[in-house]
Motif scaffolding. Structure first.
Motif, PDB file in Angstrom:
ATOM      1  N   GLU A  21      -4.210   1.448  -2.234  1.00  0.00           N
ATOM      2  CA  GLU A  21      -4.864   1.392  -0.929  1.00  0.00           C
ATOM      3  C   GLU A  21      -4.733  -0.012  -0.353  1.00  0.00           C
ATOM      4  OE1 GLU A  21      -8.902   2.672  -0.973  1.00  0.00           O
ATOM      5  OE2 GLU A  21      -8.512   4.435  -2.244  1.00  0.00           O
ATOM      6  N   ALA A  22      -4.824  -0.096   0.979  1.00  0.00           N
ATOM      7  CA  ALA A  22      -4.810  -1.390   1.661  1.00  0.00           C
ATOM      8  C   ALA A  22      -5.692  -1.294   2.887  1.00  0.00           C
ATOM      9  CB  ALA A  22      -3.389  -1.783   2.051  1.00  0.00           C
ATOM     10  N   ALA A  23      -6.347  -2.406   3.237  1.00  0.00           N
ATOM     11  CA  ALA A  23      -7.288  -2.408   4.349  1.00  0.00           C
ATOM     12  C   ALA A  23      -6.712  -3.009   5.629  1.00  0.00           C
ATOM     13  CB  ALA A  23      -8.553  -3.169   3.956  1.00  0.00           C
ATOM     14  N   ASP A  24      -5.503  -3.579   5.562  1.00  0.00           N
ATOM     15  CA  ASP A  24      -4.854  -4.097   6.765  1.00  0.00           C
ATOM     16  C   ASP A  24      -3.361  -4.179   6.534  1.00  0.00           C
ATOM     17  OD1 ASP A  24      -4.226  -6.578   5.424  1.00  0.00           O
ATOM     18  OD2 ASP A  24      -6.261  -7.278   5.860  1.00  0.00           O
ATOM     19  N   GLY A  25      -2.641  -4.580   7.581  1.00  0.00           N
ATOM     20  CA  GLY A  25      -1.192  -4.592   7.498  1.00  0.00           C
ATOM     21  C   GLY A  25      -0.643  -5.543   6.454  1.00  0.00           C
ATOM     22  N   LEU A  26      -1.252  -6.712   6.333  1.00  0.00           N
ATOM     23  CA  LEU A  26      -0.768  -7.688   5.365  1.00  0.00           C
ATOM     24  C   LEU A  26      -0.929  -7.157   3.941  1.00  0.00           C
ATOM     25  CD1 LEU A  26       0.437 -10.484   4.979  1.00  0.00           C
ATOM     26  CD2 LEU A  26      -1.894 -11.413   4.897  1.00  0.00           C
ATOM     27  N   GLN A  27      -2.086  -6.584   3.654  1.00  0.00           N
ATOM     28  CA  GLN A  27      -2.290  -5.983   2.337  1.00  0.00           C
ATOM     29  C   GLN A  27      -1.306  -4.842   2.111  1.00  0.00           C
ATOM     30  OE1 GLN A  27      -6.307  -4.759   1.527  1.00  0.00           O
ATOM     31  NE2 GLN A  27      -7.195  -6.705   2.204  1.00  0.00           N
ATOM     32  N   ALA A  28      -1.035  -4.092   3.164  1.00  0.00           N
ATOM     33  CA  ALA A  28      -0.115  -2.955   3.053  1.00  0.00           C
ATOM     34  C   ALA A  28       1.283  -3.414   2.653  1.00  0.00           C
ATOM     35  CB  ALA A  28      -0.062  -2.191   4.374  1.00  0.00           C
ATOM     36  N   ILE A  29       1.740  -4.492   3.268  1.00  0.00           N
ATOM     37  CA  ILE A  29       3.074  -5.006   2.964  1.00  0.00           C
ATOM     38  C   ILE A  29       3.155  -5.446   1.506  1.00  0.00           C
ATOM     39  CG2 ILE A  29       4.712  -6.865   3.475  1.00  0.00           C
ATOM     40  CD1 ILE A  29       3.590  -6.724   6.406  1.00  0.00           C
ATOM     41  N   GLY A  30       2.139  -6.175   1.058  1.00  0.00           N
ATOM     42  CA  GLY A  30       2.128  -6.628  -0.325  1.00  0.00           C
ATOM     43  C   GLY A  30       2.056  -5.476  -1.302  1.00  0.00           C
ATOM     44  N   ALA A  31       1.178  -4.512  -1.015  1.00  0.00           N
ATOM     45  CA  ALA A  31       1.033  -3.360  -1.907  1.00  0.00           C
ATOM     46  C   ALA A  31       2.305  -2.522  -1.945  1.00  0.00           C
ATOM     47  CB  ALA A  31      -0.152  -2.506  -1.459  1.00  0.00           C
ATOM     48  N   ALA A  32       2.932  -2.346  -0.796  1.00  0.00           N
ATOM     49  CA  ALA A  32       4.152  -1.542  -0.743  1.00  0.00           C
ATOM     50  C   ALA A  32       5.290  -2.206  -1.513  1.00  0.00           C
ATOM     51  CB  ALA A  32       4.565  -1.316   0.714  1.00  0.00           C
ATOM     52  N   GLN A  33       5.401  -3.526  -1.388  1.00  0.00           N
ATOM     53  CA  GLN A  33       6.442  -4.233  -2.137  1.00  0.00           C
ATOM     54  C   GLN A  33       6.212  -4.111  -3.638  1.00  0.00           C
ATOM     55  OE1 GLN A  33       5.999  -8.086  -0.018  1.00  0.00           O
ATOM     56  NE2 GLN A  33       8.180  -7.926   0.417  1.00  0.00           N
ATOM     57  N   ARG A  34       4.955  -4.087  -4.020  1.00  0.00           N
ATOM     58  CA  ARG A  34       4.631  -4.021  -5.449  1.00  0.00           C
ATOM     59  C   ARG A  34       4.740  -2.606  -6.002  1.00  0.00           C
ATOM     60  NH1 ARG A  34       0.049  -5.575  -4.789  1.00  0.00           N
ATOM     61  NH2 ARG A  34      -1.238  -3.747  -5.173  1.00  0.00           N
ATOM     62  N   LEU A  35       4.296  -1.631  -5.217  1.00  0.00           N
ATOM     63  CA  LEU A  35       4.172  -0.267  -5.724  1.00  0.00           C
ATOM     64  C   LEU A  35       5.351   0.637  -5.371  1.00  0.00           C
ATOM     65  CD1 LEU A  35       0.410   0.207  -4.776  1.00  0.00           C
ATOM     66  CD2 LEU A  35       1.342  -0.184  -7.072  1.00  0.00           C
ATOM     67  N   LYS A  36       6.132   0.273  -4.350  1.00  0.00           N
ATOM     68  CA  LYS A  36       7.280   1.078  -3.900  1.00  0.00           C
ATOM     69  C   LYS A  36       6.889   2.536  -3.662  1.00  0.00           C
ATOM     70  CE  LYS A  36      10.263  -2.359  -4.475  1.00  0.00           C
ATOM     71  NZ  LYS A  36       9.357  -3.374  -5.043  1.00  0.00           N
ATOM     72  N   PRO A  37       5.943   2.790  -2.767  1.00  0.00           N
ATOM     73  CA  PRO A  37       5.517   4.170  -2.512  1.00  0.00           C
ATOM     74  C   PRO A  37       6.598   4.968  -1.804  1.00  0.00           C
ATOM     75  CG  PRO A  37       4.580   2.716  -0.875  1.00  0.00           C
ATOM     76  CD  PRO A  37       5.264   1.828  -1.885  1.00  0.00           C
ATOM     77  N   ASP A  38       6.543   6.277  -1.947  1.00  0.00           N
ATOM     78  CA  ASP A  38       7.461   7.152  -1.216  1.00  0.00           C
ATOM     79  C   ASP A  38       7.016   7.298   0.231  1.00  0.00           C
ATOM     80  OD1 ASP A  38       9.095   7.919  -3.522  1.00  0.00           O
ATOM     81  OD2 ASP A  38       7.328   9.026  -4.190  1.00  0.00           O
ATOM     82  N   VAL A  39       5.695   7.395   0.426  1.00  0.00           N
ATOM     83  CA  VAL A  39       5.127   7.586   1.765  1.00  0.00           C
ATOM     84  C   VAL A  39       3.948   6.635   1.941  1.00  0.00           C
ATOM     85  CG1 VAL A  39       3.978   9.207   3.334  1.00  0.00           C
ATOM     86  CG2 VAL A  39       5.818  10.016   1.845  1.00  0.00           C
ATOM     87  N   VAL A  40       3.881   6.012   3.124  1.00  0.00           N
ATOM     88  CA  VAL A  40       2.752   5.141   3.481  1.00  0.00           C
ATOM     89  C   VAL A  40       1.999   5.805   4.618  1.00  0.00           C
ATOM     90  CG1 VAL A  40       2.028   2.877   4.304  1.00  0.00           C
ATOM     91  CG2 VAL A  40       4.066   3.085   2.843  1.00  0.00           C
ATOM     92  N   LEU A  41       0.714   6.116   4.410  1.00  0.00           N
ATOM     93  CA  LEU A  41      -0.141   6.596   5.491  1.00  0.00           C
ATOM     94  C   LEU A  41      -0.712   5.368   6.176  1.00  0.00           C
ATOM     95  CD1 LEU A  41      -2.171   9.642   4.086  1.00  0.00           C
ATOM     96  CD2 LEU A  41      -0.186   9.645   5.581  1.00  0.00           C
ATOM     97  N   MET A  42      -0.304   5.138   7.419  1.00  0.00           N
ATOM     98  CA  MET A  42      -0.576   3.867   8.093  1.00  0.00           C
ATOM     99  C   MET A  42      -1.468   4.041   9.321  1.00  0.00           C
ATOM    100  SD  MET A  42       0.279   0.553   8.102  1.00  0.00           S
ATOM    101  CE  MET A  42       1.909   0.353   7.319  1.00  0.00           C
ATOM    102  N   ASP A  43      -2.641   3.418   9.289  1.00  0.00           N
ATOM    103  CA  ASP A  43      -3.489   3.369  10.473  1.00  0.00           C
ATOM    104  C   ASP A  43      -2.823   2.452  11.505  1.00  0.00           C
ATOM    105  OD1 ASP A  43      -5.646   3.707  12.171  1.00  0.00           O
ATOM    106  OD2 ASP A  43      -6.858   2.161  11.202  1.00  0.00           O
ATOM    107  N   VAL A  44      -3.026   2.736  12.790  1.00  0.00           N
ATOM    108  CA  VAL A  44      -2.403   1.923  13.836  1.00  0.00           C
ATOM    109  C   VAL A  44      -3.190   0.653  14.108  1.00  0.00           C
ATOM    110  CG1 VAL A  44      -1.772   1.829  16.276  1.00  0.00           C
ATOM    111  CG2 VAL A  44      -1.249   3.864  14.947  1.00  0.00           C
ATOM    112  N   ARG A  45      -4.477   0.811  14.364  1.00  0.00           N
ATOM    113  CA  ARG A  45      -5.289  -0.333  14.784  1.00  0.00           C
ATOM    114  C   ARG A  45      -6.098  -0.883  13.620  1.00  0.00           C
ATOM    115  NH1 ARG A  45      -4.885   2.738  19.529  1.00  0.00           N
ATOM    116  NH2 ARG A  45      -4.266   1.473  21.307  1.00  0.00           N
TER     117      ARG A  45
END
Length: 223
Positions: free
Chosen positions: A37-61
């Motif tokens: 899980e991630a609470a903002d875009g920056l966390q999302a980028i870091g988590a995605a680089q680390r976890l290599k998910p197949d799909v990211v459910l991304m909030d816009v705002r």
């Protein structure tokens, strides 16, 4: 689908309660695994680089780096991770910007749990997720913005497509999924997926949704 073939999903939303609800839905669905899980875009980028998910459910705002910029960066850094944007309104122009940034589609936050699961599986398989009932509005609102951003001689690029690629481009423009295209052309889904990838590459498009918009812009398919 075995446990080792589960679709790995990363949840990104600044509201913990929303993430909790999404996790409950997805963990109850066979073949889906929430890997982080991630609470903002920056966390999302870091988590995605680390976890290599197949799909990211991304909030816009979200505060800080929002969903659009995070989607743009992830599309460049992790092209194999598909982004499905979550939005509150059908006609949220920020969601259209996210599509231009490389998202595979968008879904309303009040979608039914079954629809969410189907959408995740669809983008994982290479399809786009955009409600058919708003396709016309999508084109009306998004096309001018996307056209201004795209530095491409589209008609010239179309000439670079093979006959089969052009045929598939038309079917993409009609909103058909990979499985529907495969059935129509008597091809395997893996073959169709490869053709779709080449079409997007030759037309310099960041997503399948952009291909739908371009098909309408060029009159390849009618409204």
């Amino acid at each position: 689908m075995t446990a080792t073939e589960d679709i790995r999903v990363l949840l990104v939303d600044d509201q913990e309660l929303v993430r909790y609800g999404l996790r409950l839905v997805l963990e109850a669905a066979p073949g889906l695994t929430v890997v982080g899980e991630a609470a903002d875009g920056l966390q999302a980028i870091g988590a995605a680089q680390r976890l290599k998910p197949d799909v990211v459910l991304m909030d816009v705002r979200m505060p800080g780096i929002g969903g659009i910029e995070a989607t743009r960066r992830l599309s460049r850094m992790l092209p194999d991770s598909r982004v499905l944007v979550l939005t509150t309104y059908d006609l949220d122009e920020a969601a259209f910007d996210a599509l231009d940034a490389g998202a595979a589609g968008f879904l309303l936050k009040n979608a039914r749990p079954d629809d969410l699961v189907v959408a995740i599986r669809a983008v994982f398989s290479g399809d786009a997720v955009v409600s058919p009932r708003i396709t016309a509005k999508l084109i009306e609102i998004a096309a001018p913005h996307l056209g201004a951003k795209r530095h491409l001689d589209s008609k010239g690029a179309l000439a670079e497509l093979s006959a089969r690629e052009r045929e598939i481009f038309v079917l993409i423009g009609r909103g058909q999924t990979n499985s529907e295209i495969a059935a129509a052309l008597y091809l395997s889904e893996s073959t169709v997926k490869a053709h779709v990838g080449r079409v997007l590459s030759k037309l310099d498009l960041s997503s399948r949704v952009n291909a739908v918009i371009l098909a309408y812009e060029l009159g390849v398919v009618g409204s």
